[in-house]
Design a protein around this motif. Structure first.
Motif, mmCIF file in Angstrom:
data_model
loop_
_atom_site.group_PDB
_atom_site.id
_atom_site.type_symbol
_atom_site.label_atom_id
_atom_site.label_comp_id
_atom_site.label_asym_id
_atom_site.label_seq_id
_atom_site.Cartn_x
_atom_site.Cartn_y
_atom_site.Cartn_z
ATOM 1 N N LEU A 138 46.898 47.293 48.130
ATOM 2 C CA LEU A 138 46.743 45.952 48.750
ATOM 3 C C LEU A 138 46.058 45.189 49.103
ATOM 4 C CD1 LEU A 138 48.910 45.635 51.854
ATOM 5 C CD2 LEU A 138 46.628 46.547 52.857
ATOM 6 N N PHE A 139 45.125 45.094 49.110
ATOM 7 C CA PHE A 139 43.753 43.834 48.356
ATOM 8 C C PHE A 139 44.301 43.231 47.537
ATOM 9 C CE2 PHE A 139 40.316 42.100 46.861
ATOM 10 C CZ PHE A 139 40.473 41.492 47.599
ATOM 11 N N PHE A 140 44.458 44.061 46.387
ATOM 12 C CA PHE A 140 45.116 43.626 44.738
ATOM 13 C C PHE A 140 46.434 42.712 44.338
ATOM 14 C CE2 PHE A 140 41.141 45.937 42.609
ATOM 15 C CZ PHE A 140 40.862 45.129 43.032
ATOM 16 N N SER A 141 46.772 43.062 45.613
ATOM 17 C CA SER A 141 48.341 42.830 45.592
ATOM 18 C C SER A 141 48.965 41.649 46.434
ATOM 19 C CB SER A 141 49.865 43.767 46.185
ATOM 20 O OG SER A 141 49.471 45.040 45.454
ATOM 21 N N LEU A 142 47.594 41.507 47.754
ATOM 22 C CA LEU A 142 47.766 40.533 48.293
ATOM 23 C C LEU A 142 47.778 39.284 47.970
ATOM 24 C CD1 LEU A 142 48.360 39.361 51.306
ATOM 25 C CD2 LEU A 142 45.913 40.027 52.123
ATOM 26 N N CYS A 143 46.273 39.463 46.919
ATOM 27 C CA CYS A 143 45.431 38.631 46.304
ATOM 28 C C CYS A 143 46.604 38.142 45.386
ATOM 29 C CB CYS A 143 44.669 39.135 45.910
ATOM 30 S SG CYS A 143 42.749 39.484 47.037
ATOM 31 N N MET A 169 48.465 51.244 37.394
ATOM 32 C CA MET A 169 46.502 51.630 36.717
ATOM 33 C C MET A 169 45.691 51.719 37.822
ATOM 34 S SD MET A 169 43.503 49.355 35.011
ATOM 35 C CE MET A 169 42.197 48.857 34.920
ATOM 36 N N PHE A 170 45.828 51.599 38.785
ATOM 37 C CA PHE A 170 45.228 52.454 39.998
ATOM 38 C C PHE A 170 45.513 54.005 39.851
ATOM 39 C CE2 PHE A 170 46.861 48.677 41.880
ATOM 40 C CZ PHE A 170 45.275 47.937 41.861
ATOM 41 N N CYS A 171 46.723 54.293 39.698
ATOM 42 C CA CYS A 171 46.921 55.650 39.085
ATOM 43 C C CYS A 171 45.631 56.320 38.381
ATOM 44 C CB CYS A 171 48.589 56.377 38.765
ATOM 45 S SG CYS A 171 49.631 55.311 40.454
ATOM 46 N N ILE A 172 45.504 55.905 37.128
ATOM 47 C CA ILE A 172 44.720 56.360 36.787
ATOM 48 C C ILE A 172 43.285 56.222 36.693
ATOM 49 C CG2 ILE A 172 43.974 55.606 33.772
ATOM 50 C CD1 ILE A 172 46.529 54.504 33.059
ATOM 51 N N ILE A 173 42.457 54.926 37.805
ATOM 52 C CA ILE A 173 41.506 55.180 38.097
ATOM 53 C C ILE A 173 41.315 56.480 39.201
ATOM 54 C CG2 ILE A 173 39.798 53.334 39.235
ATOM 55 C CD1 ILE A 173 41.199 51.348 38.666
ATOM 56 N N SER A 174 42.252 56.533 40.321
ATOM 57 C CA SER A 174 42.027 57.101 41.233
ATOM 58 C C SER A 174 41.840 58.606 40.025
ATOM 59 C CB SER A 174 43.462 57.453 42.210
ATOM 60 O OG SER A 174 43.312 56.168 42.826
ATOM 61 N N PHE A 175 43.402 58.790 38.856
ATOM 62 C CA PHE A 175 42.562 60.426 38.562
ATOM 63 C C PHE A 175 40.938 60.730 37.790
ATOM 64 C CE2 PHE A 175 43.113 62.537 34.804
ATOM 65 C CZ PHE A 175 43.821 63.368 34.987
ATOM 66 N N ILE A 176 40.933 59.148 37.428
ATOM 67 C CA ILE A 176 39.335 59.422 36.645
ATOM 68 C C ILE A 176 38.301 60.069 37.747
ATOM 69 C CG2 ILE A 176 37.691 58.836 35.359
ATOM 70 C CD1 ILE A 176 40.287 56.397 34.020
ATOM 71 N N SER A 215 50.067 33.077 43.426
ATOM 72 C CA SER A 215 51.189 32.486 43.050
ATOM 73 C C SER A 215 51.578 31.568 44.201
ATOM 74 C CB SER A 215 51.770 34.233 42.537
ATOM 75 O OG SER A 215 51.768 34.591 42.080
ATOM 76 N N GLY A 216 51.273 31.886 45.362
ATOM 77 C CA GLY A 216 52.020 31.306 46.047
ATOM 78 C C GLY A 216 51.327 29.430 46.105
ATOM 79 N N ILE A 217 50.104 29.885 45.989
ATOM 80 C CA ILE A 217 49.199 28.638 46.133
ATOM 81 C C ILE A 217 49.793 27.932 44.833
ATOM 82 C CG2 ILE A 217 47.353 27.868 46.109
ATOM 83 C CD1 ILE A 217 46.539 29.936 48.101
ATOM 84 N N GLY A 218 49.978 28.398 43.410
ATOM 85 C CA GLY A 218 50.211 27.702 42.330
ATOM 86 C C GLY A 218 51.761 27.464 42.321
ATOM 87 N N VAL A 219 52.383 27.860 43.362
ATOM 88 C CA VAL A 219 54.223 27.507 43.313
ATOM 89 C C VAL A 219 53.702 25.577 44.253
ATOM 90 C CG1 VAL A 219 55.909 26.800 44.498
ATOM 91 C CG2 VAL A 219 54.992 29.072 43.204
ATOM 92 N N ILE A 220 52.737 25.622 44.986
ATOM 93 C CA ILE A 220 52.801 24.151 46.430
ATOM 94 C C ILE A 220 52.015 23.352 45.137
ATOM 95 C CG2 ILE A 220 51.193 23.610 48.205
ATOM 96 C CD1 ILE A 220 51.645 26.562 49.207
ATOM 97 N N VAL A 221 50.702 23.669 43.977
ATOM 98 C CA VAL A 221 50.005 23.079 44.367
ATOM 99 C C VAL A 221 50.823 21.975 43.203
ATOM 100 C CG1 VAL A 221 47.744 22.496 42.422
ATOM 101 C CG2 VAL A 221 47.837 23.995 44.064
#
Length: 62
Positions: free
Chosen positions: A35-40, A1-8, A45-51
């Motif tokens: 990096l930002f989207f991977s961190l989010c 996805m990010f590669c397509i956006i960078s290409f455009i 996902s981690g918060i979902g497991v805890i909840v």
């Protein structure tokens, strides 16, 4: 996805401006946004497991 956006974005830059300095900015912003989207995604996902563990631990007895 990010590669397509960078290409455009690179294609649009090549049409409107012939300066090569902007291509470096596109590449660096692509890595930072990945990096930002991977961190989010990881945090949500981690918060979902805890909840789900908290809700699952409070089972009602029959």
């Amino acid at each position: 996805m990010f590669c397509i956006i960078s290409f455009i974005v690179s294609y649009v830059i090549s049409i409107y401006n012939r300066n090569n300095y902007y291509y470096g900015a596109v590449g660096s912003v692509g890595m930072i946004s990945f990096l930002f989207f991977s961190l989010c995604t990881g945090l949500s996902s981690g918060i979902g497991v805890i909840v789900s563990n908290c809700f699952g631990a409070k089972k009602k007895k029959k």
